[in-house]
Design a protein around this motif. Sequence first.
Motif, mmCIF file in Angstrom:
data_model
loop_
_atom_site.group_PDB
_atom_site.id
_atom_site.type_symbol
_atom_site.label_atom_id
_atom_site.label_comp_id
_atom_site.label_asym_id
_atom_site.label_seq_id
_atom_site.Cartn_x
_atom_site.Cartn_y
_atom_site.Cartn_z
ATOM 1 N N ILE A 63 5.436 10.920 -3.451
ATOM 2 C CA ILE A 63 5.092 12.339 -3.461
ATOM 3 C C ILE A 63 4.510 12.695 -4.825
ATOM 4 C CG2 ILE A 63 6.009 14.688 -3.208
ATOM 5 C CD1 ILE A 63 6.194 13.235 -0.597
ATOM 6 N N GLU A 64 3.261 13.104 -4.833
ATOM 7 C CA GLU A 64 2.581 13.384 -6.100
ATOM 8 C C GLU A 64 2.652 14.878 -6.411
ATOM 9 O OE1 GLU A 64 -1.110 11.095 -6.432
ATOM 10 O OE2 GLU A 64 0.288 9.426 -6.685
ATOM 11 N N ASP A 65 3.792 15.254 -6.913
ATOM 12 C CA ASP A 65 4.054 16.677 -7.133
ATOM 13 C C ASP A 65 3.917 17.051 -8.611
ATOM 14 O OD1 ASP A 65 6.207 15.169 -7.876
ATOM 15 O OD2 ASP A 65 7.714 16.588 -7.182
ATOM 16 N N THR A 111 -1.005 13.691 -15.681
ATOM 17 C CA THR A 111 -2.112 14.034 -14.786
ATOM 18 C C THR A 111 -2.145 12.986 -13.678
ATOM 19 O OG1 THR A 111 -3.553 12.661 -16.113
ATOM 20 C CG2 THR A 111 -3.555 15.038 -16.591
ATOM 21 N N TYR A 112 -2.937 13.243 -12.636
ATOM 22 C CA TYR A 112 -3.071 12.270 -11.555
ATOM 23 C C TYR A 112 -3.454 10.897 -12.105
ATOM 24 C CZ TYR A 112 -5.155 9.483 -7.916
ATOM 25 O OH TYR A 112 -5.466 8.429 -7.100
ATOM 26 N N HIS A 113 -4.451 10.902 -13.035
ATOM 27 C CA HIS A 113 -4.991 9.627 -13.539
ATOM 28 C C HIS A 113 -3.895 8.731 -14.121
ATOM 29 C CE1 HIS A 113 -8.699 11.744 -12.999
ATOM 30 N NE2 HIS A 113 -8.442 12.591 -13.988
ATOM 31 N N GLU A 160 -13.365 10.865 -2.789
ATOM 32 C CA GLU A 160 -13.502 11.886 -3.825
ATOM 33 C C GLU A 160 -12.938 11.395 -5.162
ATOM 34 O OE1 GLU A 160 -11.678 12.084 -1.125
ATOM 35 O OE2 GLU A 160 -9.717 13.001 -1.488
ATOM 36 N N TRP A 161 -12.189 10.293 -5.119
ATOM 37 C CA TRP A 161 -11.645 9.740 -6.363
ATOM 38 C C TRP A 161 -12.585 8.743 -7.028
ATOM 39 C CZ3 TRP A 161 -8.215 12.497 -8.550
ATOM 40 C CH2 TRP A 161 -7.321 13.238 -7.787
ATOM 41 N N LEU A 162 -13.644 8.401 -6.348
ATOM 42 C CA LEU A 162 -14.569 7.405 -6.900
ATOM 43 C C LEU A 162 -15.118 7.814 -8.275
ATOM 44 C CD1 LEU A 162 -15.412 4.647 -5.903
ATOM 45 C CD2 LEU A 162 -17.313 5.693 -4.688
ATOM 46 N N THR A 164 0.855 -1.186 0.000
ATOM 47 C CA THR A 164 0.000 0.000 0.000
ATOM 48 C C THR A 164 0.891 1.235 0.000
ATOM 49 O OG1 THR A 164 -0.070 0.192 2.403
ATOM 50 C CG2 THR A 164 -1.733 -1.212 1.395
ATOM 51 N N ARG A 165 0.249 2.352 -0.251
ATOM 52 C CA ARG A 165 1.041 3.577 -0.261
ATOM 53 C C ARG A 165 0.227 4.735 0.224
ATOM 54 N NH1 ARG A 165 -2.550 5.835 -2.919
ATOM 55 N NH2 ARG A 165 -2.896 5.639 -5.143
ATOM 56 N N PHE A 166 0.951 5.779 0.610
ATOM 57 C CA PHE A 166 0.310 7.060 0.842
ATOM 58 C C PHE A 166 0.886 7.961 -0.233
ATOM 59 C CE2 PHE A 166 -0.129 11.089 3.515
ATOM 60 C CZ PHE A 166 -1.479 11.214 3.227
ATOM 61 N N ALA A 167 0.002 8.678 -0.913
ATOM 62 C CA ALA A 167 0.451 9.417 -2.100
ATOM 63 C C ALA A 167 -0.015 10.864 -2.055
ATOM 64 C CB ALA A 167 -0.083 8.707 -3.350
ATOM 65 N N PRO A 168 0.475 11.606 -1.103
ATOM 66 C CA PRO A 168 -0.011 12.981 -0.955
ATOM 67 C C PRO A 168 0.571 13.934 -1.995
ATOM 68 C CG PRO A 168 1.737 12.571 0.602
ATOM 69 C CD PRO A 168 1.520 11.277 -0.121
ATOM 70 N N SER A 169 -0.161 14.972 -2.243
ATOM 71 C CA SER A 169 0.362 16.078 -3.043
ATOM 72 C C SER A 169 0.911 17.095 -2.044
ATOM 73 C CB SER A 169 -0.746 16.716 -3.868
ATOM 74 O OG SER A 169 -1.398 15.710 -4.610
ATOM 75 N N PRO A 170 2.121 17.565 -2.276
ATOM 76 C CA PRO A 170 2.740 18.452 -1.273
ATOM 77 C C PRO A 170 2.206 19.876 -1.376
ATOM 78 C CG PRO A 170 4.251 18.064 -3.079
ATOM 79 C CD PRO A 170 3.020 17.288 -3.399
HETATM 80 N N1 GLU Z 1 -2.292 12.771 -4.747
HETATM 81 C C1 GLU Z 1 -3.612 12.312 -4.523
HETATM 82 C C2 GLU Z 1 -4.266 13.163 -3.449
HETATM 83 O O1 GLU Z 1 -3.559 13.809 -2.705
HETATM 84 C C3 GLU Z 1 -3.541 10.857 -4.097
HETATM 85 C C4 GLU Z 1 -4.760 10.079 -4.174
HETATM 86 C C5 GLU Z 1 -4.365 8.601 -4.091
HETATM 87 O O2 GLU Z 1 -4.048 8.155 -2.983
HETATM 88 O O3 GLU Z 1 -4.313 7.937 -5.104
HETATM 89 O O4 GLU Z 1 -5.455 13.217 -3.353
#
Ligand code: GLU
Length: 562
Positions: free
Chosen positions: A73-75, A245-247, A267-269, A37-43
């Motif tokens: 890191i989703e930058d 893009t994120y997708h 919110e990604w659903l 699993t991961r955590f993928a935050p945007s900074p």
């Molecule tokens: N970067 C996305 C966000 O911050 C990540 C969503 C995900 O975990 O895929 O919402």
Amino acid sequence: MDYNYLAELLFPNIKTTPADMEERYPARELPEGAKVTRFAPSPTGFVHFGGLFPSTVAERLAHQSGGVFYLRIEDTDAKREVEGAAEGLIRTLATYGIEFDEGAILDESGKISDKGAYGPYKQSMRGEIYQTFAKQLVSEGKAYPCFTTEEELDELQQIDKKTEIKNTDWQAEAEKKKAEMLARRNFTIEEVEEHLKAGHPFVIRILAEGNPDNKIKFTDLVKGNIEIPENDEDFVLLKSDGIPTYHFAHAVDDHLMGTTHVIRGEEWLPSLAKHLQLFRYLGFKTPKYMHISQIMKLDDNGNKKKLSKRDMGANMDDYTRMGYCPEAVCEYIMTLLNSNYEEWHTQNADKGYKDFPFNIKKMSVSGCLFDFDKLNDVSKNVISKMDAAYVTEKVTEWALEFDPEFGKALASDKAFAEKIFAIGRGGKKPRKDLATWADAKPYMGFFYDEFFKVEDSYPENFDKADIAATLEKFLESYDEKDDMNTWFDKVKAIADSLGFSPDMKAYKQNPEAFKGSVADTSMFIRVAVTGKQNAPDLYTVMQIIGKEKTAERINKMINSLK
Ligand code: GLU
């Protein structure tokens, strides 16, 4: 059209193939059932309570199964990026027990670096990887270039968002834009060559083949069985600067990094159909998805609303400032995440929350309610079980930062502070006075002269002369060396001598016969010494502050009563 030729035209510098990437990032070798699993935050700012929530799930599921939990890191949105946010994020998460096995980590100098074989873990550094897969899709006729200006794109994105929420006012406009978008699919190689020669920027769009009238059946591990309309939108994969893009980044990264469970906010659903299409186009195995419900709160009118970024309790830095200990916040999150957590915790009081067998099936489908009262309850419990030395250390640490005067007082005599925090601690029924470190000063500040003040006054129904007499007699008889029983016997005798019942039972049976009870005379003394009607055990308080200070305060009160 010769798609291979088109792909070469658009990506002349990309010499790598998807096969090269698969070789560079081989499948992970993990025991059966291990989750990645991961955590993928945007900074883009601080860590939000709503972000700590899914990351706790991700951390638990990975580590509980002997898998891997990593940080990406989703930058990809440079415009929204906030300097230092990624570093702050890693630090905050670590405070809340969120430790990553691999991914972006802080090196000794506090800068972000990579740990693990699947990096780089910062999306902005993975351009070649995304472009390799984009080139592949173009060469297969599944994606195409679109020479659109940034402004046009922004406008389109606005409309995409609006159509997602099915706002009918936007429907007509959206149809028009869709027609325009479909027209963009019609181009010739010569046109592309001309654009490129003129240096026009382009984005890469997916060629969507879905029909929204068709529904895809899908099982989300939290939401259950759902049906979503197929995607018919030629959404952007690569922006004109070659950044995905994120997708697109989601599909490519989660595939190459071997994510088994994508755990993210609900919110990604609405974007899921896009992602499923991408996984199919790219020939990737679809990961399992868990879409975590939004955290709700009650507004002033008692209605449920989303906990927004501006709400108190959203920013994790708020908790630090308010003096919540991370242990309590983590426990609280567990109670929100799994309905059976509290029961388990009562039965396994000596275990930590990481020992709890976290269960996806016990998660709330509809959204958890954030509630400070509940957090405070949990927190009081957690703190009541900590030992005095630890509490002293933590309160001092907190106070030195947020209430320096108090912090310095605590730090000036650690042993003294520790004695205070030891009151009522360690037994079967420990005192539960503190929900936050900030509660310490109102609770025990009176031990220090600089914070002592008489906050509570004596109830009107008592005679001042009786109060003064109680205090005088107490001072006369007080001996620091008395044990608790002797001490209390003396208080009882004073009560008796002044017409207050020394025996609570007798008093309750016939209250008219007395001026009050020993509880009242104790209160007279308590208010004089602690300034409050409610305070920790008075005998112990006096032992800690010593005879001199006890006498000083009592005398002061006697004088004020005269
Ligand atoms: N970067 C996305 C966000 O911050 C990540 C969503 C995900 O975990 O895929 O919402």
